[in-house]
Design an enzyme around this catalytic site. Sequence first.
Site, PDB file in Angstrom:
ATOM      1  N   HIS A   1       1.351  -0.722  -0.078  1.00 50.61           N
ATOM      2  CA  HIS A   1       0.144   0.138   0.576  1.00 50.61           C
ATOM      3  C   HIS A   1       1.285   1.582   0.398  1.00 50.61           C
ATOM      4  O   HIS A   1       1.788   1.232   1.188  1.00 50.61           O
ATOM      5  CB  HIS A   1      -0.427   0.154   1.233  1.00 50.61           C
ATOM      6  CG  HIS A   1      -1.942   1.126   1.689  1.00 50.61           C
ATOM      7  ND1 HIS A   1      -3.218   0.853   1.411  1.00 50.61           N
ATOM      8  CD2 HIS A   1      -1.719   2.339   0.817  1.00 50.61           C
ATOM      9  CE1 HIS A   1      -3.261   2.135   1.360  1.00 50.61           C
ATOM     10  NE2 HIS A   1      -2.346   2.866   1.495  1.00 50.61           N
TER      11      HIS A   1
ATOM     12  N   ASP B   1     -10.150  -4.226  -3.545  1.00 54.23           N
ATOM     13  CA  ASP B   1     -10.085  -3.733  -1.870  1.00 54.23           C
ATOM     14  C   ASP B   1     -11.045  -3.569  -1.716  1.00 54.23           C
ATOM     15  O   ASP B   1     -11.672  -2.174  -0.625  1.00 54.23           O
ATOM     16  CB  ASP B   1      -9.402  -2.328  -2.323  1.00 54.23           C
ATOM     17  CG  ASP B   1      -9.043  -1.500  -0.940  1.00 54.23           C
ATOM     18  OD1 ASP B   1      -8.684  -2.591  -0.034  1.00 54.23           O
ATOM     19  OD2 ASP B   1      -8.309  -0.794  -0.886  1.00 54.23           O
TER      20      ASP B   1
HETATM   21  O1  DOR Z   1      -9.517   2.764   2.632  1.00 51.75           O
HETATM   22  C1  DOR Z   1      -8.732   1.534   2.538  1.00 51.75           C
HETATM   23  N1  DOR Z   1      -9.439   0.759   3.840  1.00 51.75           N
HETATM   24  N2  DOR Z   1      -7.397   1.391   2.845  1.00 51.75           N
HETATM   25  C2  DOR Z   1      -6.806   0.338   3.065  1.00 51.75           C
HETATM   26  O2  DOR Z   1      -5.135   1.024   2.790  1.00 51.75           O
HETATM   27  C3  DOR Z   1      -7.343   0.055   4.544  1.00 51.75           C
HETATM   28  C4  DOR Z   1      -9.225  -0.560   4.092  1.00 51.75           C
HETATM   29  C5  DOR Z   1      -9.406  -0.851   5.277  1.00 51.75           C
HETATM   30  O3  DOR Z   1      -9.069  -2.421   5.415  1.00 51.75           O
HETATM   31  O4  DOR Z   1     -10.380  -0.696   5.384  1.00 51.75           O
HETATM   32 ZN    ZN Z   2      -6.650  -2.663   0.813  1.00 54.07          ZN
END
Ligand code: DOR
Ligand code: ZN
Length: 418
Positions: free
Chosen positions: A173, A303
């Site tokens: 990341h 994601d």
């Molecule tokens: O927006 C995000 N949510 N970016 C991340 O790196 C983690 C993820 C989460 O786990 O909610």
């Molecule tokens: Zn992620």
Amino acid sequence: MKKEKILLKNGSVVSGEGTFERDLLIENGKIVEGVEVKGAKVIDCAGKLILPGLIDVHVHFREPGASYKEDWTTGSSAAVASGVTTVCDMPNNTPPTTTVENLEKKRALIKGKTYCNYGLYIGYDGKNLAEIKKAKNIAGVKVYVANSTGNMGVDNEALEKLFKEFDGRIVTHAEDEGIIEKNSKEFLAEFEGREIDPAVHSKIRSVEAAESAVKMVCGLAKESKAKLHVAHVSCDAEVEVIAKHKEFGVTCEVAPHHLLLSDDDYSVWKNFIKVNPPVRSRLDVFSMWKNLKFGVIDMIATDHAPHTIEEKEQSYEKVPSGVPELDTLLPIFLNTVNDEGMTIEELVGYLCEKPAQIFGIKNKGYLKEGYDADIVVVDMDLEKKVERANLCTKCGWSPYEGSNFKGWPVMTFVGGEL
Ligand code: DOR
Ligand code: ZN
């Protein structure tokens, strides 16, 4: 237990190389050829396309620690409802998956609860290299160059050590913590005494922050010959750096929200679309499509990062980052195919074949003899609106609610089971 023998008849089977009318026979959870079809249960797939089950190398199912947002049953339901038959789950849980013990505990808790296949990442916290080297059967190591949900950011020295000493796949990341901190001070000061505009998120976690971090990890990969996969690329500047490092084996993924949403959408979605890395300008969105088309971006991964509606309704500082994506993954891109924005063969490349190749997932991603019968049957003519009531994710909302998509999965088989 012996599984049912199934014949998918009269459908058109898609691979990266083309789409051909072909019957598919499934026996004992595998695709078989030259086998007697007698006794098979016949499913008529006339007029339907048959794709390999999708592989999503980037999800956040919230167990252990936050199963009120998502658990393996709801998360994997959202996956298979969208034709995803394999997911790779991230380590930012509570407790984090940074030890072999926590990794094995997580595996144990998933048992009997998932509808789809899975792989697990182990997280790097800057101190656990010995644990990482001991871990077996992992999708890769996830490292946060900056803090995000779970605050797992590590410093540069620790990062260098990982690249030098670990020879498996490193998934980053990549955002620069220093730039984010500096921007936070500068941009949040403007809102002294009044409500913070959610759009500030894209200014704080700026393009420069992504570009700087990606330069660093690509540099480390070039030097150390480590296998680097950059998660969720979001902007042109970042992808330009990656383009120059493809020859060193660097790969990357883009998330649906960086292809479909832009900073224009804050006016409607407010903090609901607060996500790290943030949504970008329309020019960056255009660049993501272009670089996907030209192969600089290798694959699409969701994601999928569910947070509840109550959490997302709070004020900017309190709202956790992340958007749910799994339920809508396949309809979004089947709709793109119907709109002639990509071919169905390209879709199979981005969502099935490339993830299997790059992550070395055996017997998946293709519908070949002897491969696992992870299959999705799609109806390209079916039109439906995304509605809250139909979502499987436990968080209960989607940034695409109200969108009408043409092209939906109608059947998903995991290991030959519907
Ligand atoms: O927006 C995000 N949510 N970016 C991340 O790196 C983690 C993820 C989460 O786990 O909610
Ligand atoms: Zn992620």
